[in-house]
Design a protein around this motif. Structure first.
Motif, PDB file in Angstrom:
ATOM      1  N   THR A 167       0.878  -1.079   0.185  1.00  0.00           N
ATOM      2  CA  THR A 167       0.338  -0.004   0.068  1.00  0.00           C
ATOM      3  C   THR A 167       0.963   0.938  -0.239  1.00  0.00           C
ATOM      4  O   THR A 167       0.250   2.161  -0.106  1.00  0.00           O
ATOM      5  CB  THR A 167      -0.489  -0.118   0.848  1.00  0.00           C
ATOM      6  OG1 THR A 167       0.287  -0.193   2.919  1.00  0.00           O
ATOM      7  CG2 THR A 167      -2.190  -0.789   0.577  1.00  0.00           C
ATOM      8  N   ASP A 168       1.991   1.484  -0.274  1.00  0.00           N
ATOM      9  CA  ASP A 168       2.803   2.379  -0.188  1.00  0.00           C
ATOM     10  C   ASP A 168       3.043   2.874  -1.888  1.00  0.00           C
ATOM     11  O   ASP A 168       2.321   2.187  -2.678  1.00  0.00           O
ATOM     12  CB  ASP A 168       4.443   1.961   0.134  1.00  0.00           C
ATOM     13  CG  ASP A 168       5.308   2.993   1.181  1.00  0.00           C
ATOM     14  OD1 ASP A 168       5.127   4.292   0.201  1.00  0.00           O
ATOM     15  OD2 ASP A 168       6.301   2.785   1.299  1.00  0.00           O
ATOM     16  N   ASP A 169       4.295   3.789  -1.891  1.00  0.00           N
ATOM     17  CA  ASP A 169       3.712   4.199  -2.777  1.00  0.00           C
ATOM     18  C   ASP A 169       4.814   3.211  -4.050  1.00  0.00           C
ATOM     19  O   ASP A 169       5.611   2.398  -4.114  1.00  0.00           O
ATOM     20  CB  ASP A 169       4.877   5.673  -2.976  1.00  0.00           C
ATOM     21  CG  ASP A 169       5.383   6.699  -4.201  1.00  0.00           C
ATOM     22  OD1 ASP A 169       4.986   5.781  -5.646  1.00  0.00           O
ATOM     23  OD2 ASP A 169       5.248   7.940  -4.311  1.00  0.00           O
ATOM     24  N   ALA A 398      12.506  18.050  15.436  1.00  0.00           N
ATOM     25  CA  ALA A 398      13.041  17.822  14.259  1.00  0.00           C
ATOM     26  C   ALA A 398      13.336  16.892  13.336  1.00  0.00           C
ATOM     27  O   ALA A 398      14.213  17.034  12.278  1.00  0.00           O
ATOM     28  CB  ALA A 398      13.766  19.380  14.472  1.00  0.00           C
ATOM     29  N   VAL A 399      12.981  15.866  13.358  1.00  0.00           N
ATOM     30  CA  VAL A 399      13.616  14.277  12.700  1.00  0.00           C
ATOM     31  C   VAL A 399      12.006  14.085  12.229  1.00  0.00           C
ATOM     32  O   VAL A 399      11.223  14.162  12.203  1.00  0.00           O
ATOM     33  CB  VAL A 399      13.597  13.241  14.004  1.00  0.00           C
ATOM     34  CG1 VAL A 399      13.861  12.595  12.834  1.00  0.00           C
ATOM     35  CG2 VAL A 399      14.196  13.923  15.045  1.00  0.00           C
ATOM     36  N   THR A 400      12.499  13.897  10.497  1.00  0.00           N
ATOM     37  CA  THR A 400      12.299  13.732   9.606  1.00  0.00           C
ATOM     38  C   THR A 400      12.328  12.576   8.591  1.00  0.00           C
ATOM     39  O   THR A 400      13.585  12.487   8.866  1.00  0.00           O
ATOM     40  CB  THR A 400      11.264  14.590   8.788  1.00  0.00           C
ATOM     41  OG1 THR A 400      12.724  15.476   7.962  1.00  0.00           O
ATOM     42  CG2 THR A 400      10.564  16.613   9.603  1.00  0.00           C
ATOM     43  N   ALA A 401      11.562  11.814   8.302  1.00  0.00           N
ATOM     44  CA  ALA A 401      12.529  10.994   6.842  1.00  0.00           C
ATOM     45  C   ALA A 401      12.643  11.437   6.488  1.00  0.00           C
ATOM     46  O   ALA A 401      12.447  12.741   5.230  1.00  0.00           O
ATOM     47  CB  ALA A 401      11.037  10.129   6.473  1.00  0.00           C
ATOM     48  N   LYS A 402      14.120  10.846   4.871  1.00  0.00           N
ATOM     49  CA  LYS A 402      14.313  11.224   4.056  1.00  0.00           C
ATOM     50  C   LYS A 402      13.411  11.640   3.209  1.00  0.00           C
ATOM     51  O   LYS A 402      13.672  12.707   2.211  1.00  0.00           O
ATOM     52  CB  LYS A 402      15.009  10.484   3.505  1.00  0.00           C
ATOM     53  CG  LYS A 402      16.696  10.539   4.775  1.00  0.00           C
ATOM     54  CD  LYS A 402      17.819   9.440   4.049  1.00  0.00           C
ATOM     55  CE  LYS A 402      19.129  10.225   4.978  1.00  0.00           C
ATOM     56  NZ  LYS A 402      19.748   8.590   4.085  1.00  0.00           N
ATOM     57  N   ASP A 403      11.873  10.953   2.902  1.00  0.00           N
ATOM     58  CA  ASP A 403      11.635  10.966   1.744  1.00  0.00           C
ATOM     59  C   ASP A 403       9.840  11.215   2.003  1.00  0.00           C
ATOM     60  O   ASP A 403      10.159  12.246   3.324  1.00  0.00           O
ATOM     61  CB  ASP A 403      11.228   9.352   0.754  1.00  0.00           C
ATOM     62  CG  ASP A 403      10.878   8.254   1.560  1.00  0.00           C
ATOM     63  OD1 ASP A 403       9.219   8.566   2.508  1.00  0.00           O
ATOM     64  OD2 ASP A 403      11.422   7.982   2.530  1.00  0.00           O
ATOM     65  N   TYR A 404       9.537  11.801   0.704  1.00  0.00           N
ATOM     66  CA  TYR A 404       7.531  12.339   0.721  1.00  0.00           C
ATOM     67  C   TYR A 404       7.276  11.538   0.335  1.00  0.00           C
ATOM     68  O   TYR A 404       5.903  12.847  -0.030  1.00  0.00           O
ATOM     69  CB  TYR A 404       7.869  14.101   0.662  1.00  0.00           C
ATOM     70  CG  TYR A 404       8.736  14.541  -0.278  1.00  0.00           C
ATOM     71  CD1 TYR A 404       7.940  14.280  -1.834  1.00  0.00           C
ATOM     72  CD2 TYR A 404      10.085  14.653  -0.200  1.00  0.00           C
ATOM     73  CE1 TYR A 404       8.770  15.357  -2.909  1.00  0.00           C
ATOM     74  CE2 TYR A 404      10.876  15.195  -1.741  1.00  0.00           C
ATOM     75  CZ  TYR A 404       9.870  15.394  -2.575  1.00  0.00           C
ATOM     76  OH  TYR A 404      10.727  15.951  -3.866  1.00  0.00           O
ATOM     77  N   ARG A 405       7.044  10.236   0.016  1.00  0.00           N
ATOM     78  CA  ARG A 405       6.508   9.769  -0.514  1.00  0.00           C
ATOM     79  C   ARG A 405       4.762   9.239  -0.090  1.00  0.00           C
ATOM     80  O   ARG A 405       3.565   9.733  -1.055  1.00  0.00           O
ATOM     81  CB  ARG A 405       6.535   7.825  -0.878  1.00  0.00           C
ATOM     82  CG  ARG A 405       6.565   6.961   0.506  1.00  0.00           C
ATOM     83  CD  ARG A 405       7.548   6.343   0.026  1.00  0.00           C
ATOM     84  NE  ARG A 405       7.496   4.807   1.391  1.00  0.00           N
ATOM     85  CZ  ARG A 405       8.588   5.012   1.981  1.00  0.00           C
ATOM     86  NH1 ARG A 405       9.917   5.451   1.346  1.00  0.00           N
ATOM     87  NH2 ARG A 405       8.784   3.694   2.967  1.00  0.00           N
TER      88      ARG A 405
END
Length: 835
Positions: A167-169, A398-405
């Protein structure tokens, strides 16, 4: 900013003024969407043949499951595919009493795909549906019971493949069978959460899958991480039949390296000499930083961060900051941009303190730790709460994932943030305020394309969390002072969106309006050869090794998020009684778009449309918050805050749950004063803030499997309406929300409008018009929208109370009028209220 000569006044924190009213639901006949007719005999026979072909696969699945030691729960994952451009009625595929459970729903190439777990022996259920269709079955009253709407929509029935669970990109689906990575494995609860998880772990180990410790729990899903190749996962599908969804786990973003300014220790000594800190034993708010740790040996941080308030999610990592990011955030959260503080010479009073939880190891990537970020974030939040359970705090991450899928779609991580904010573990007993960054554009090649790069770079996971305050970056920093940077020019104009800030322009319209606000995040510079970031276009903060230097520079949405955490703590200091929902609301309520933002993202016509303003919000949030405006009212600019509980749903006897209450707020309204102002232009702003309880799964966002537990909406009485007319309009609006249809007749005075503002769990809008018109708008309604508390009856949450914060302001900034005292007099005068 507020006028300096005007005496500041506390906002009105109103008591319980809401009048609960039961819904009187207007009746409407809904015409269902038509599914094309098929050749009944040919189509039914084809589907029967497809179900028959599943029987040997079901037998093989049972044998494989018995071979690995299972003694129950036998079954097969089956995929249903619709015809093109037809909405498959996927909900009617499930028969949960028979163990037939809908696992996921996907939409691709104008088709709907639904994956269903079918227990051994239950294929006959679908055979029965198809035979009823072939026989054109009717009941004794002659009503059709042939399921033709469902059957006519199905083109194919087959055993589910690995792709059916994905169900991901699609772009991150494994390219080869040999590719090995960490998978997010979403398991259904199946009536026994612990048993389902234990079975999965046991079977995965037998299949040589490495499963990470820890898991995330949601109402209907448990999420774990498993390390495997695509071929391993594919071979395991026959025996591990409990998987509802598969996604690729995310890696955290790499943090930028700070370019330190020249050491100037005497600046810090002078600053400390005029700064007053709180004592460790004072009951003050704390900003809890979830980051790379904080070194509290720094002279600026030491007075505000005790050793006992240093925590870590992994004891082997320690609590110290070897990377520098967390200590940089600590300086900003505590004292703001130090460049401004050092330059001012004014006394500084810091009324909050700090906590730190080390969420990341030194490289800021978490590559060596398999546990997923939602689980780690949950662990991080628990650490300080165990040590100081009654402390008022705001969490800043302020920690986020590298992608924005994800493109706005809830993820395991963002859902964990929503669950923490709502305190779903304890059924909403102690909600939390969590502030997260929107994520950064860190490619210099993209900065050159500003602002178009901001539109195409989407907000990073978990910034799509509904309940979080998501922070983007703006900038006022345009002056380049480096002696060797004469050919460079700042990229963003003063008051513009920062080149580093991500947006939600690429999201589907149904997802929340993000970011919520923007804070200073610095600028970048460019010349004929490309773009760079420079210290003079960054924020000054504390360096993590004070023996080497005291100051460093930082930027982007990380810096903006730290500043937001500091502002939230200041609000909590002045209004310690307010809920987290109210603090979030006040920050958004105080925000305004700069003239630069308006000129950049609104069309150059006299009156931009409501869609234009939605576009502005998806770039810049609701603007830049103003601390004074968030804290204080003035004579001609007053703010009222209401905190209430509402019961959105009810269930009577054996009926299905229905809408229960709406609230009518008769606000203390300066009627006479507004009428006397006549045609003078004034402004009313309304912000509604509440926390939803998440239920993530990929099974349709408008079905009974909705993500949100409930929704709330607001509306305001119009001058031409009687109270009864207003009540009827709200009843109709609630019905339309329930049925997924649009309400008509949007009030033109609103900037964003009812069609666009009610997304997510934070709704803010501005009404502009004449004072005489505003005089008759003193009644406001808050009403519920459908959510899984109502539609998922077996969860038995339909009688749960939903709490909310409502902030209402009246502003007449260009007029000398005392609206504040007019309202104060109304509040001190007892008013009879009918319930």
């Amino acid at each position: 900013m507020m006028e300096r000569n005007e005496r500041k006044k506390r906002h009105f924190i109103l008591g319980s003024i809401a009048e609960p009213e039961r819904f009187s639901r207007p009746q409407r006949i809904i015409e269902q969407g038509k599914v094309p007719e098929r050749d009944r005999q040919r189509h039914g026979a084809a589907l029967l043949g497809q179900v028959e072909a599943l029987k040997p696969e079901m037998l093989a699945a049972r044998e494989a499951q018995e071979e690995v030691g299972l003694d129950g729960g036998f079954g097969l994952q089956v995929e249903f595919e619709s015809f093109p451009d037809i909405d498959l009625a996927f909900e009617s595929l499930a028969r949960e009493r028979s163990g037939i459970e809908l696992q996921n729903v996907r939409h691709q190439d104008q088709r709907t795909y639904a994956t269903v777990f079918v227990p051994d022996g239950k294929l006959e259920h679908f055979e029965g549906l198809i035979r009823d269709y072939l026989e054109e079955k009717r009941d004794k009253a002659g009503r059709a019971r042939d399921h033709k709407t469902l059957i006519n929509a199905i083109q194919q029935i087959r055993a589910a493949s690995l792709r059916a669970l994905w169900t991901d990109d699609l772009q991150v689906f494994p390219a080869t069978d040999d590719e090995t990575f960490w998978w997010e494995v979403w398991l259904p609860v199946c009536g026994d959460r612990a048993g389902t998880v234990a079975n999965f772990r046991s079977l995965a180990e037998a299949q040589d899958l490495q499963v990470a410790p820890g898991e995330l729990e949601f109402p209907e899903r448990t999420v774990l991480l498993a390390h495997a190749s695509a071929s391993q996962m594919r071979r395991s599908m026959m025996t591990i039949n409990s998987i509802a969804e598969l996604r690729r786990a995310k890696e955290t973003a790499e943090f930028f390296h700070a370019l330190p300014p020249q050491e100037q220790p005497e600046w810090l000594e002078e600053l400390l000499g005029r700064t007053r800190f709180t004592r460790p034993d004072e009951a003050v708010p704390h900003v809890c930083l979830l980051d790379t740790g904080v070194n509290n040996g720094h002279p600026l941080i030491a007075p505000a961060l005790a050793d006992r308030d240093l925590h870590t999610v992994e004891p082997a990592w320690g609590t110290d900051d070897t990377y520098g990011h967390g200590t940089a955030m600590a300086g900003l959260a505590l004292a703001g941009n130090l460049a401004e503080s050092l330059d001012s010479g004014a006394p500084i009073e810091i009324g909050h303190r700090l906590e730190s939880v080390k969420l990341l190891p030194l490289d800021g990537a978490n590559a060596g730790d398999a546990r997923h970020h939602g689980y780690l974030t949950t662990e991080a939040v628990a650490r300080p709460e165990i040590t100081s359970p009654h402390r008022r705090r705001v969490f800043s991450m302020a920690v986020t994932a590298k992608d924005y899928r994800d493109h706005g779609r809830p993820s395991a991580w963002s859902a964990a943030i929503d669950r923490l904010a709502a305190d779903a573990e304890e059924y909403g007993g102690t909600p939390r305020l969590l502030i997260v960054s929107a994520g950064n554009i860190d490619d210099p090649n993209a900065w050159v394309e500003y602002p178009y790069s901001n539109e195409t770079d989407g907000i990073h996971d978990p910034g799509q969390a509904w309940n979080a305050l998501t922070v983007g970056a703006c900038t006022d920093l345009i002056h380049i002072t480096e002696p060797d940077a004469g050919d460079y020019q700042s990229i963003a104009p003063v008051g513009g969106l920062s080149p580093f800030s991500t947006t939600s322009l690429t999201w589907q319209p149904r997802w929340p309006l993000k970011p919520d606000v923007v804070f200073e995040g610095g600028n970048a510079a460019k010349d004929a050869f490309g773009a760079v970031w420079l210290p003079s276009l960054s924020l000054l903060t504390s360096y993590h090794v004070p023996s080497r230097r005291l100051f460093t520079t930082t930027n982007a949405t990380s810096a903006a998020t730290a500043l937001a955490g500091g502002m939230a703590a200041r609000l909590m200091s002045v209004y310690p009684e307010l809920w987290p929902e109210s603090i979030r609301a006040l920050m958004v309520h105080s925000a305004e778009w700069t003239d630069t933002m308006r000129s950049m993202f609104l069309p150059a016509r006299e009156k931009p449309s409501k869609k234009d303003f939605e576009n502005l919000v998806r770039h810049c949030g609701f603007g830049v918050p103003d601390l004074d405006r968030a804290l204080w009212s003035l004579s001609n600019s007053l703010t009222m805050v209401v905190e209430e509980h509402l019961y959105p749903f009810k269930r009577e006897a054996h009926k299905q749950p229905a809408l229960k209450d709406m609230h009518l707020h008769r606000l203390p309204w300066p009627l006479v004063e507004l009428e006397e102002l006549g045609e003078a232009r004034v402004e009313m702003r309304v912000t509604l803030s509440y926390f939803i309880e998440p239920n993530p799964s990929e099974r349709g966002f408008r079905s009974r499997y909705r993500y949100e537990s409930h929704g709330l909406r607001f509306d305001v009485k119009r001058p031409s309406e009687s109270e009864d007319d207003f009540r009827a309009r709200i009843n109709a609006a609630a019905r339309n929300e329930e049925e997924g249809t649009r309400s008509r007749g949007d009030d033109p005075g609103w900037v964003i409008g009812i069609q666009n503002r009610h997304k997510g769990s934070l709704h803010s809008d501005i009404w502009q018009g004449s004072a005489a018109d505003l005089a008759s708008r003193g009644i406001l309604a808050v009403y519920p929208a459908v959510g899984w508390w109502k539609t998922h009856t077996r969860m038995e949450r339909y009688d749960t109370a939903a709490r909310y914060s409502l902030v209402v302001s009246i502003r007449a900034p260009e007029i000398e009028v005392d609206l504040y005292n007019a309202v104060a007099n109304l509040i001190t005068t007892p008013v009879a209220v009918e319930h």
